[in-house]
Scaffold this motif. Structure first.
Motif, PDB file in Angstrom:
ATOM      1  N   LEU A 194       5.023   8.724   1.269  1.00 57.75           N
ATOM      2  CA  LEU A 194       5.843   9.820   0.735  1.00 57.75           C
ATOM      3  C   LEU A 194       5.090  11.112   1.016  1.00 57.75           C
ATOM      4  CD1 LEU A 194       8.093  11.147  -1.016  1.00 57.75           C
ATOM      5  CD2 LEU A 194       6.707  10.609  -3.031  1.00 57.75           C
ATOM      6  N   GLY A 195       5.720  11.994   1.788  1.00 56.91           N
ATOM      7  CA  GLY A 195       5.023  13.254   2.064  1.00 56.91           C
ATOM      8  C   GLY A 195       5.855  14.164   2.932  1.00 56.91           C
ATOM      9  N   GLU A 196       5.602  15.441   2.818  1.00 54.91           N
ATOM     10  CA  GLU A 196       6.208  16.396   3.735  1.00 54.91           C
ATOM     11  C   GLU A 196       5.157  17.414   4.135  1.00 54.91           C
ATOM     12  OE1 GLU A 196       9.539  18.394   1.955  1.00 54.91           O
ATOM     13  OE2 GLU A 196       8.326  19.242   0.370  1.00 54.91           O
ATOM     14  N   GLY A 197       5.435  18.094   5.229  1.00 56.97           N
ATOM     15  CA  GLY A 197       4.458  19.074   5.731  1.00 56.97           C
ATOM     16  C   GLY A 197       4.514  19.132   7.237  1.00 56.97           C
ATOM     17  N   ASP A 198       3.377  18.951   7.875  1.00 54.10           N
ATOM     18  CA  ASP A 198       3.231  19.082   9.322  1.00 54.10           C
ATOM     19  C   ASP A 198       4.216  18.170  10.078  1.00 54.10           C
ATOM     20  OD1 ASP A 198       0.616  19.807  11.366  1.00 54.10           O
ATOM     21  OD2 ASP A 198       2.022  18.250  11.980  1.00 54.10           O
ATOM     22  N   ALA A 199       5.007  18.794  10.967  1.00 52.29           N
ATOM     23  CA  ALA A 199       6.063  18.049  11.657  1.00 52.29           C
ATOM     24  C   ALA A 199       5.485  16.995  12.602  1.00 52.29           C
ATOM     25  CB  ALA A 199       6.953  19.017  12.427  1.00 52.29           C
ATOM     26  N   LEU A 200       4.374  17.305  13.253  1.00 50.08           N
ATOM     27  CA  LEU A 200       3.787  16.359  14.211  1.00 50.08           C
ATOM     28  C   LEU A 200       3.278  15.108  13.496  1.00 50.08           C
ATOM     29  CD1 LEU A 200       3.391  16.475  17.255  1.00 50.08           C
ATOM     30  CD2 LEU A 200       1.006  17.107  16.836  1.00 50.08           C
ATOM     31  N   ILE A 201       2.638  15.318  12.351  1.00 45.66           N
ATOM     32  CA  ILE A 201       2.171  14.165  11.565  1.00 45.66           C
ATOM     33  C   ILE A 201       3.388  13.357  11.128  1.00 45.66           C
ATOM     34  CG2 ILE A 201       0.990  13.430   9.451  1.00 45.66           C
ATOM     35  CD1 ILE A 201      -0.771  15.917   9.671  1.00 45.66           C
ATOM     36  N   GLY A 202       4.428  14.063  10.695  1.00 39.57           N
ATOM     37  CA  GLY A 202       5.660  13.403  10.252  1.00 39.57           C
ATOM     38  C   GLY A 202       6.237  12.522  11.363  1.00 39.57           C
ATOM     39  N   LYS A 203       6.173  13.021  12.588  1.00 38.89           N
ATOM     40  CA  LYS A 203       6.709  12.276  13.737  1.00 38.89           C
ATOM     41  C   LYS A 203       5.937  10.967  13.930  1.00 38.89           C
ATOM     42  CE  LYS A 203       7.723  13.425  18.380  1.00 38.89           C
ATOM     43  NZ  LYS A 203       7.375  14.312  19.471  1.00 38.89           N
ATOM     44  N   LYS A 204       4.618  11.064  13.767  1.00 39.04           N
ATOM     45  CA  LYS A 204       3.785   9.863  13.984  1.00 39.04           C
ATOM     46  C   LYS A 204       4.016   8.819  12.887  1.00 39.04           C
ATOM     47  CE  LYS A 204       0.445  11.919  16.954  1.00 39.04           C
ATOM     48  NZ  LYS A 204      -0.658  12.836  17.031  1.00 39.04           N
ATOM     49  N   VAL A 205       4.128   9.301  11.663  1.00 42.13           N
ATOM     50  CA  VAL A 205       4.372   8.365  10.554  1.00 42.13           C
ATOM     51  C   VAL A 205       5.756   7.734  10.725  1.00 42.13           C
ATOM     52  CG1 VAL A 205       4.527   8.102   8.047  1.00 42.13           C
ATOM     53  CG2 VAL A 205       2.860   9.696   9.015  1.00 42.13           C
ATOM     54  N   LEU A 250       0.859  -1.189   0.000  1.00 40.99           N
ATOM     55  CA  LEU A 250       0.000   0.000   0.000  1.00 40.99           C
ATOM     56  C   LEU A 250       0.889   1.231   0.000  1.00 40.99           C
ATOM     57  CD1 LEU A 250      -1.612  -2.360   1.486  1.00 40.99           C
ATOM     58  CD2 LEU A 250      -2.849  -0.554   2.664  1.00 40.99           C
ATOM     59  N   SER A 251       0.465   2.278  -0.671  1.00 44.90           N
ATOM     60  CA  SER A 251       1.258   3.504  -0.566  1.00 44.90           C
ATOM     61  C   SER A 251       0.343   4.709  -0.389  1.00 44.90           C
ATOM     62  CB  SER A 251       2.158   3.694  -1.789  1.00 44.90           C
ATOM     63  OG  SER A 251       1.379   3.874  -2.930  1.00 44.90           O
ATOM     64  N   MET A 252       0.980   5.776   0.058  1.00 40.32           N
ATOM     65  CA  MET A 252       0.244   7.032   0.244  1.00 40.32           C
ATOM     66  C   MET A 252       1.192   8.167  -0.111  1.00 40.32           C
ATOM     67  SD  MET A 252      -1.967   8.099   3.580  1.00 40.32           S
ATOM     68  CE  MET A 252      -2.673   9.737   3.791  1.00 40.32           C
ATOM     69  N   VAL A 253       0.792   8.981  -1.072  1.00 41.75           N
ATOM     70  CA  VAL A 253       1.581  10.154  -1.466  1.00 41.75           C
ATOM     71  C   VAL A 253       0.703  11.352  -1.150  1.00 41.75           C
ATOM     72  CG1 VAL A 253       2.709  11.386  -3.378  1.00 41.75           C
ATOM     73  CG2 VAL A 253       2.631   8.873  -3.380  1.00 41.75           C
ATOM     74  N   ALA A 254       1.077  12.107  -0.142  1.00 37.11           N
ATOM     75  CA  ALA A 254       0.206  13.221   0.257  1.00 37.11           C
ATOM     76  C   ALA A 254       0.965  14.233   1.090  1.00 37.11           C
ATOM     77  CB  ALA A 254      -0.965  12.687   1.083  1.00 37.11           C
ATOM     78  N   ARG A 255       0.505  15.473   1.004  1.00 33.87           N
ATOM     79  CA  ARG A 255       1.010  16.474   1.935  1.00 33.87           C
ATOM     80  C   ARG A 255       0.679  15.976   3.340  1.00 33.87           C
ATOM     81  NH1 ARG A 255      -2.069  20.590   2.137  1.00 33.87           N
ATOM     82  NH2 ARG A 255      -3.653  19.910   0.676  1.00 33.87           N
ATOM     83  N   LEU A 256       1.613  16.188   4.290  1.00 36.28           N
ATOM     84  CA  LEU A 256       1.322  15.799   5.672  1.00 36.28           C
ATOM     85  C   LEU A 256       0.435  16.892   6.254  1.00 36.28           C
ATOM     86  CD1 LEU A 256       4.855  14.567   6.851  1.00 36.28           C
ATOM     87  CD2 LEU A 256       3.014  13.264   5.759  1.00 36.28           C
ATOM     88  N   ALA A 257      -0.876  16.707   6.092  1.00 36.40           N
ATOM     89  CA  ALA A 257      -1.832  17.735   6.518  1.00 36.40           C
ATOM     90  C   ALA A 257      -3.050  17.043   7.120  1.00 36.40           C
ATOM     91  CB  ALA A 257      -2.248  18.585   5.312  1.00 36.40           C
ATOM     92  N   TRP A 258      -3.677  17.714   8.029  1.00 34.46           N
ATOM     93  CA  TRP A 258      -4.877  17.202   8.721  1.00 34.46           C
ATOM     94  C   TRP A 258      -5.892  16.676   7.713  1.00 34.46           C
ATOM     95  CZ3 TRP A 258      -9.714  19.657   8.100  1.00 34.46           C
ATOM     96  CH2 TRP A 258     -10.729  19.180   8.925  1.00 34.46           C
ATOM     97  N   GLN A 259      -6.098  17.451   6.643  1.00 32.44           N
ATOM     98  CA  GLN A 259      -7.076  17.112   5.602  1.00 32.44           C
ATOM     99  C   GLN A 259      -6.927  15.682   5.093  1.00 32.44           C
ATOM    100  OE1 GLN A 259      -6.421  19.464   2.063  1.00 32.44           O
ATOM    101  NE2 GLN A 259      -7.676  18.116   0.810  1.00 32.44           N
ATOM    102  N   LYS A 260      -5.695  15.187   5.064  1.00 32.09           N
ATOM    103  CA  LYS A 260      -5.418  13.922   4.373  1.00 32.09           C
ATOM    104  C   LYS A 260      -5.731  12.673   5.200  1.00 32.09           C
ATOM    105  CE  LYS A 260      -4.155  16.132   0.690  1.00 32.09           C
ATOM    106  NZ  LYS A 260      -4.929  16.072  -0.564  1.00 32.09           N
TER     107      LYS A 260
END
Ligand code: ADP
Length: 450
Positions: A307-318, A273-283
């Motif tokens: 694959l994604g960049e954006g919100d640091a907190l979301i990035g931490k969880k991923v 499975l993959s996910m390419v998205a901005r790291l944003a609440w919306q996603k």
């Protein structure tokens, strides 16, 4: 028909998200229909200016003021004062630039809040040059409304006159988005279902009332993708090109190649499975990460690449998820066109669990590569993915619904015939920008006659 298409991002000059793709693909497709379309954007520092969009005869018009050039893209994005001043001034600046060229557009097509003050400025500051020009505003994302204190504009000599006009009735703040919705001749958004949702009081994000009050002059038109760029048959980034006749071999080869590249065990039988998205609440990362964690703890056989960049907190969880399951989860916290293409081609399923999604391009792109979407039933996703036919769809933004839907996809993976049927079906879908350009062409005519 002459159309001036304005956007703050235009691929490949500068792309941040889906709007950048659309600001390339749609003008290109409009020009193929015989429309004289020119694209205008700010000349940020650090970009490579080109005269025409690649592989088109669509001219680019750059507004050159030092206000955006001095700070560049990063400055314009990071500093709210600069952002407000830069995009407010862009409204005046781009009109002056076009005037100097002597070319008079029939339609100015504005996209998202950054370009929105053009509509308001021309109404409060009429200009004979544009007396017969009509304005269409397209909302690609209503959540980003460009609201700022008016004093931001007052403190910059180039935008002071705008600030003074906005200050009438003792206002303290203003919104680019609201002004563009109110002052444009017509308004559109990027899928019929998102338009429907707004009309039924969902996802208006503070401008729903203004949009509904536009009545028949608020319409939804699905964005399309450029199949010259997104094409399993000719994509230069992918390991093995394929068509519907060679889909099984093509998918298998691209997946093995991708597993090797990203450092996952090379196993054909494990669904990827993959996910390419901005790291944003919306996603929808808020439900995705815990659901995947639960499934992996329950020994679900699957691999996941983010694959994604954006919100640091979301990035931490991923990242935590990837660190906890290194044999199954990989996370690339970066922006990479190349890897995005390879993920679309090499994955079996594609996650798009958005909370809201005005259109969404990634589900359409993934389908072009026979990668089956697992998506929520909102906005453009609802218009493009049909449960059981072209993907796996869940309703309501909740973990249980997503978990059940991923499980359904994983079960389906065991049935090779079913997967083959889904792949063949989605390869036949046509979400081309040519189609959306044809609808816009009709709308432009309607606007001109209205
Ligand atoms: P949005 O506009 O909300 O970001 P869309 O689905 O409309 O979402 O479009 C996203 C576009 O940006 C797609 O072309 C997708 O491939 C691309 N994209 C998003 N994140 C990345 C990334 N980290 N690297 C490369 N491409 C990305």
């Amino acid at each position: 028909m002459k159309v001036l298409f304005l956007s703050y991002e235009v691929a490949p000059v500068y792309k941040f998200g889906g709007l950048g793709d659309v600001a390339y693909a749609l003008p290109k497709a409009l020009s193929k229909l015989g429309i004289d379309v020119r694209v205008g954007m700010p000349a940020y520092a650090g970009i490579t200016k080109i005269d025409f969009l690649p592989d088109t005869n669509v001219a680019l018009i750059f507004a050159e003021d030092a206000l955006y050039r001095a700070e560049g893209i990063v400055g314009v994005h990071k500093n709210p004062i600069n952002r407000a001043q830069a995009f407010a001034y862009f409204a005046k600046d781009i009109l002056q630039t076009v005037k100097k060229s002597g070319w008079v557009p029939d339609i100015i097509h504005l996209n998202d809040w950054h370009t929105g003050l053009v509509a308001w400025w021309l109404k409060v500051h009429p200009d004979d040059y544009f007396a017969h020009t009509k304005i269409l505003f397209t909302a690609h994302n209503t959540r980003h409304n460009g609201s700022f204190p008016i004093f931001y504009l007052l403190s910059e000599p180039k935008t002071r006159d705008m600030g003074q006009l906005l200050q009438k009735n003792n206002r303290k703040t203003f919104s680019f988005l609201r002004r563009s919705i109110v002052f444009s001749d017509w308004v559109s958004t990027v899928s019929e279902h998102f338009c429907f949702e707004i009309k039924h009081h969902r996802f208006g994000f503070g401008v729903g009332k203004e949009l509904r009050s536009r009545g028949e002059r608020f319409v939804g038109i699905l964005n399309g993708i450029d199949y010259d760029i997104w094409n399993a048959h000719s994509d230069p980034y992918i390991a093995q090109k394929f068509t519907s006749a060679t889909v099984s071999e093509g998918k298998a080869a691209n997946k093995l190649w991708l597993q090797k590249k990203v450092g996952l065990p090379t196993q054909a039988e494990i669904p990827l499975l993959s996910m390419v998205a901005r790291l944003a609440w919306q996603k929808g990362f808020d439900i995705t990460v815990p659901v995947l964690r639960k499934l992996l703890l329950g020994k679900a056989k699957m691999q996941i690449v983010f694959l994604g960049e954006g919100d640091a907190l979301i990035g931490k969880k991923v990242k935590q998820l990837a660190d906890d399951f290194p044999q199954q989860v990989k996370f690339f916290n970066t922006y990479s066109e190349e890897l995005a293409h390879q993920l679309y081609a090499g994955s079996d399923f594609f996650l798009v669990p958005s909370i809201y999604e005005p259109c969404g391009l990634t589900q359409m792109i993934s389908m072009e590569y026979a990668t089956i979407p697992i998506s929520s039933a909102v906005g453009g996703l609802a218009d493009t993915v049909v449960d059981g036919q072209s993907g796996f769809v869940f309703h309501g933004h909740n973990k249980l619904a997503l978990e059940r839907t991923i499980k359904r996809a994983l079960e389906a993976w065991q049935d090779a015939q079913k997967i083959d049927g889904l792949r063949r079906h989605i390869l036949e879908e046509d979400f081309s920008s040519r189609k959306s350009a044809q609808v816009y062409q009709q709308l432009y005519k309607r606007i001109r006659e209205s």
